[in-house]
Scaffold this motif. Structure first.
Motif, PDB file in Angstrom:
ATOM      1  N   VAL A  59      26.764  -3.270   8.061  1.00 25.84           N
ATOM      2  CA  VAL A  59      27.348  -3.388   6.722  1.00 25.84           C
ATOM      3  C   VAL A  59      27.887  -2.034   6.242  1.00 25.84           C
ATOM      4  CG1 VAL A  59      26.830  -3.834   4.289  1.00 25.84           C
ATOM      5  CG2 VAL A  59      25.962  -5.383   6.053  1.00 25.84           C
ATOM      6  N   PHE A  60      27.149  -0.948   6.516  1.00 29.56           N
ATOM      7  CA  PHE A  60      27.544   0.377   6.028  1.00 29.56           C
ATOM      8  C   PHE A  60      28.070   1.273   7.149  1.00 29.56           C
ATOM      9  CE2 PHE A  60      24.075  -0.993   3.106  1.00 29.56           C
ATOM     10  CZ  PHE A  60      24.877  -1.192   1.991  1.00 29.56           C
ATOM     11  N   ILE A  61      28.739   0.682   8.126  1.00 26.38           N
ATOM     12  CA  ILE A  61      29.202   1.421   9.304  1.00 26.38           C
ATOM     13  C   ILE A  61      30.179   2.541   8.950  1.00 26.38           C
ATOM     14  CG2 ILE A  61      31.137  -0.139   9.766  1.00 26.38           C
ATOM     15  CD1 ILE A  61      30.440   0.186  12.767  1.00 26.38           C
ATOM     16  N   LYS A  62      30.947   2.387   7.887  1.00 22.74           N
ATOM     17  CA  LYS A  62      31.932   3.401   7.503  1.00 22.74           C
ATOM     18  C   LYS A  62      31.289   4.642   6.875  1.00 22.74           C
ATOM     19  CE  LYS A  62      35.739   0.135   6.789  1.00 22.74           C
ATOM     20  NZ  LYS A  62      36.752  -0.395   5.840  1.00 22.74           N
ATOM     21  N   LYS A  65      29.551   8.811   8.844  1.00 19.68           N
ATOM     22  CA  LYS A  65      30.105  10.152   9.048  1.00 19.68           C
ATOM     23  C   LYS A  65      29.297  11.243   8.345  1.00 19.68           C
ATOM     24  CE  LYS A  65      33.363   9.420   5.232  1.00 19.68           C
ATOM     25  NZ  LYS A  65      34.807   9.345   4.851  1.00 19.68           N
ATOM     26  N   VAL A  66      28.455  10.865   7.381  1.00 26.71           N
ATOM     27  CA  VAL A  66      27.661  11.867   6.657  1.00 26.71           C
ATOM     28  C   VAL A  66      26.375  12.234   7.399  1.00 26.71           C
ATOM     29  CG1 VAL A  66      28.543  11.024   4.450  1.00 26.71           C
ATOM     30  CG2 VAL A  66      26.356  10.146   5.310  1.00 26.71           C
ATOM     31  N   LEU A  67      26.080  11.538   8.484  1.00 23.45           N
ATOM     32  CA  LEU A  67      24.813  11.721   9.197  1.00 23.45           C
ATOM     33  C   LEU A  67      24.630  13.166   9.676  1.00 23.45           C
ATOM     34  CD1 LEU A  67      22.287  10.307  10.378  1.00 23.45           C
ATOM     35  CD2 LEU A  67      23.623   9.934  12.470  1.00 23.45           C
ATOM     36  N   LEU A  72      18.192  12.437   9.332  1.00 25.63           N
ATOM     37  CA  LEU A  72      17.259  11.950  10.349  1.00 25.63           C
ATOM     38  C   LEU A  72      15.819  12.261   9.974  1.00 25.63           C
ATOM     39  CD1 LEU A  72      19.222  12.937  13.594  1.00 25.63           C
ATOM     40  CD2 LEU A  72      18.897  10.644  12.652  1.00 25.63           C
ATOM     41  N   ILE A  73      15.578  13.474   9.460  1.00 20.62           N
ATOM     42  CA  ILE A  73      14.225  13.852   9.039  1.00 20.62           C
ATOM     43  C   ILE A  73      13.768  12.974   7.870  1.00 20.62           C
ATOM     44  CG2 ILE A  73      12.818  15.677   7.994  1.00 20.62           C
ATOM     45  CD1 ILE A  73      14.516  17.693   9.559  1.00 20.62           C
ATOM     46  N   GLY A 179      20.924  13.915  -3.621  1.00 17.96           N
ATOM     47  CA  GLY A 179      22.144  14.438  -3.040  1.00 17.96           C
ATOM     48  C   GLY A 179      22.554  13.786  -1.726  1.00 17.96           C
ATOM     49  N   ARG A 180      21.916  12.678  -1.342  1.00 15.64           N
ATOM     50  CA  ARG A 180      22.237  12.034  -0.073  1.00 15.64           C
ATOM     51  C   ARG A 180      22.627  10.569  -0.287  1.00 15.64           C
ATOM     52  NH1 ARG A 180      17.774  15.331   1.321  1.00 15.64           N
ATOM     53  NH2 ARG A 180      18.415  17.020   2.709  1.00 15.64           N
ATOM     54  N   ASP A 181      23.336  10.017   0.686  1.00 15.45           N
ATOM     55  CA  ASP A 181      23.761   8.618   0.647  1.00 15.45           C
ATOM     56  C   ASP A 181      22.540   7.721   0.847  1.00 15.45           C
ATOM     57  OD1 ASP A 181      24.682   5.996   1.465  1.00 15.45           O
ATOM     58  OD2 ASP A 181      26.654   6.879   1.786  1.00 15.45           O
ATOM     59  N   ILE A 182      22.161   6.983  -0.200  1.00 15.41           N
ATOM     60  CA  ILE A 182      20.946   6.185  -0.160  1.00 15.41           C
ATOM     61  C   ILE A 182      21.054   5.026   0.814  1.00 15.41           C
ATOM     62  CG2 ILE A 182      21.568   4.606  -2.031  1.00 15.41           C
ATOM     63  CD1 ILE A 182      18.105   6.209  -1.341  1.00 15.41           C
ATOM     64  N   PHE A 183      22.273   4.567   1.092  1.00 16.22           N
ATOM     65  CA  PHE A 183      22.452   3.445   2.007  1.00 16.22           C
ATOM     66  C   PHE A 183      22.170   3.856   3.459  1.00 16.22           C
ATOM     67  CE2 PHE A 183      25.206   2.615  -1.657  1.00 16.22           C
ATOM     68  CZ  PHE A 183      24.755   1.364  -2.039  1.00 16.22           C
ATOM     69  N   ILE A 184      22.672   5.022   3.852  1.00 14.66           N
ATOM     70  CA  ILE A 184      22.413   5.519   5.203  1.00 14.66           C
ATOM     71  C   ILE A 184      20.951   5.916   5.347  1.00 14.66           C
ATOM     72  CG2 ILE A 184      22.954   7.342   6.871  1.00 14.66           C
ATOM     73  CD1 ILE A 184      25.078   5.165   6.521  1.00 14.66           C
ATOM     74  N   LEU A 185      20.397   6.523   4.313  1.00 13.85           N
ATOM     75  CA  LEU A 185      18.992   6.925   4.351  1.00 13.85           C
ATOM     76  C   LEU A 185      18.087   5.707   4.502  1.00 13.85           C
ATOM     77  CD1 LEU A 185      17.624   9.683   4.210  1.00 13.85           C
ATOM     78  CD2 LEU A 185      17.314   9.355   1.761  1.00 13.85           C
TER      79      LEU A 185
END
Length: 304
Positions: A59-62, A65-67, A72-73, A179-185
């Motif tokens: 769903v959040f594949i786009k 790029k912020v990874l 990861l931590i 300060g981070r993208d909550i969806f990727i996190l």
């Protein structure tokens, strides 16, 4: 959609999303109870969060790029805390009722200030201490539940340990979401959770009953993946990011009464008068710990 506009929309709907998450979790206690009766705990958690991670990743594949290393931590720490919390909660659910499991899990709201003290050196005030005593009294009353579950048992102990790690998860989300993208996190949290669960499967090697994946279990797992994980846990993380901590904690505590409501409605549990008193004391402890009854003091000032 611009990042600023997205942030504004998420902030506006943060509180309603938390309430929606608690309703979903309240109903999921009954689904979890039915699923854990036929599927070993680590198998249940591994399947649930593997598919949840895959769904969010697609769903959040786009956004990938912020990874970076900090994502990861953060995702790993959040996933580990949540894995331990769910593992203890699910093992506890095998030995107690879904209603008691829901309420003992909600104790994490009272634990949070003390955990912040241990980590950040911020000492809890008199309201936090009062909340702890109210919570202990509530737990004592909830443990006396007649024929439903007459004594405080090992399932309740395991659930309380799970509650502690839910508190640790709340602290971790507050720390790593800034300060981070909550969806990727959240997606990384699910992926690490799934990894720890599969390790649990390999270590314990629980046996699967032939034919266990019937229509009822598949529908139950689908509900847990789509609604209780991809939906509710994502809603919680969004809410914690954009809602003041005190407000979020009180809203999250609604999970407990919703859990008992659905247990009574669908699982046939029969609460006793003492259980209701205990539930009220635990809820009062949550409100005391997180609001310090500021709403009462404000009303007194307004009257003057």
């Amino acid at each position: 959609m611009s990042e600023h506009k997205e942030t504004s929309i998420l902030a506006r709907f943060a509180s309603p999303l938390i309430v929606l998450a608690t309703i979903i979790w309240g109903s999921s206690f009954v689904v979890m109870k039915n699923s854990v009766d036929v599927l070993p705990t680590f198998w249940l958690l591994a399947i649930r969060f593997t598919f949840a991670a895959l769904v969010l990743a697609v769903v959040f594949i786009k956004r990938w790029k912020v990874l970076d290393r900090q994502y990861l931590i953060g995702g790993t720490v959040m996933g580990f805390c949540l894995f331990v919390a769910y593992a203890f909660q699910t093992f506890g659910l095998e030995q107690t009722t879904s209603g008691k499991n829901a309420f003992f899990t909600a104790v994490y709201c009272v634990i949070v200030p003390f955990l912040y003290w241990a980590i950040a050196g911020r000492r809890p005030d008199k309201f936090n201490i009062l909340a702890a005593f109210l919570c202990i009294a509530g737990i004592a009353l909830v443990s006396v539940t007649g024929s439903n579950a007459s004594a405080f048992n090992m399932g309740d102990v395991l659930t309380l340990i799970g509650g502690f790690f839910f508190a640790a998860h709340i602290v971790a989300v507050a720390k790593y979401s800034e300060g981070r993208d909550i969806f990727i996190l959240t997606t990384l949290q699910f992926a690490s959770f799934a990894l720890f669960s599969w390790i649990g499967v390999l270590v314990t090697r629980p046996a699967l009953t032939p034919g266990v994946f019937d229509q009822s279990l598949i529908f139950g797992l689908a509900y847990l993946v789509i609604f209780a994980s991809c939906g509710a846990l994502l809603f919680q993380n969004i809410g914690q990011k954009y809602t003041p901590a005190a407000t979020a904690a009180v809203l999250l505590s609604l999970e407990a009464p919703f859990g008992v409501f659905f247990s009574i409605l669908f699982a046939g549990e029969r609460p006793t008068p003492l259980m209701f008193v205990g539930f009220a004391l635990i809820f009062l402890a949550v409100v005391c710990s997180e609001t310090k009854f500021s709403f009462l003091r404000k009303k007194r000032v307004d009257k003057v």
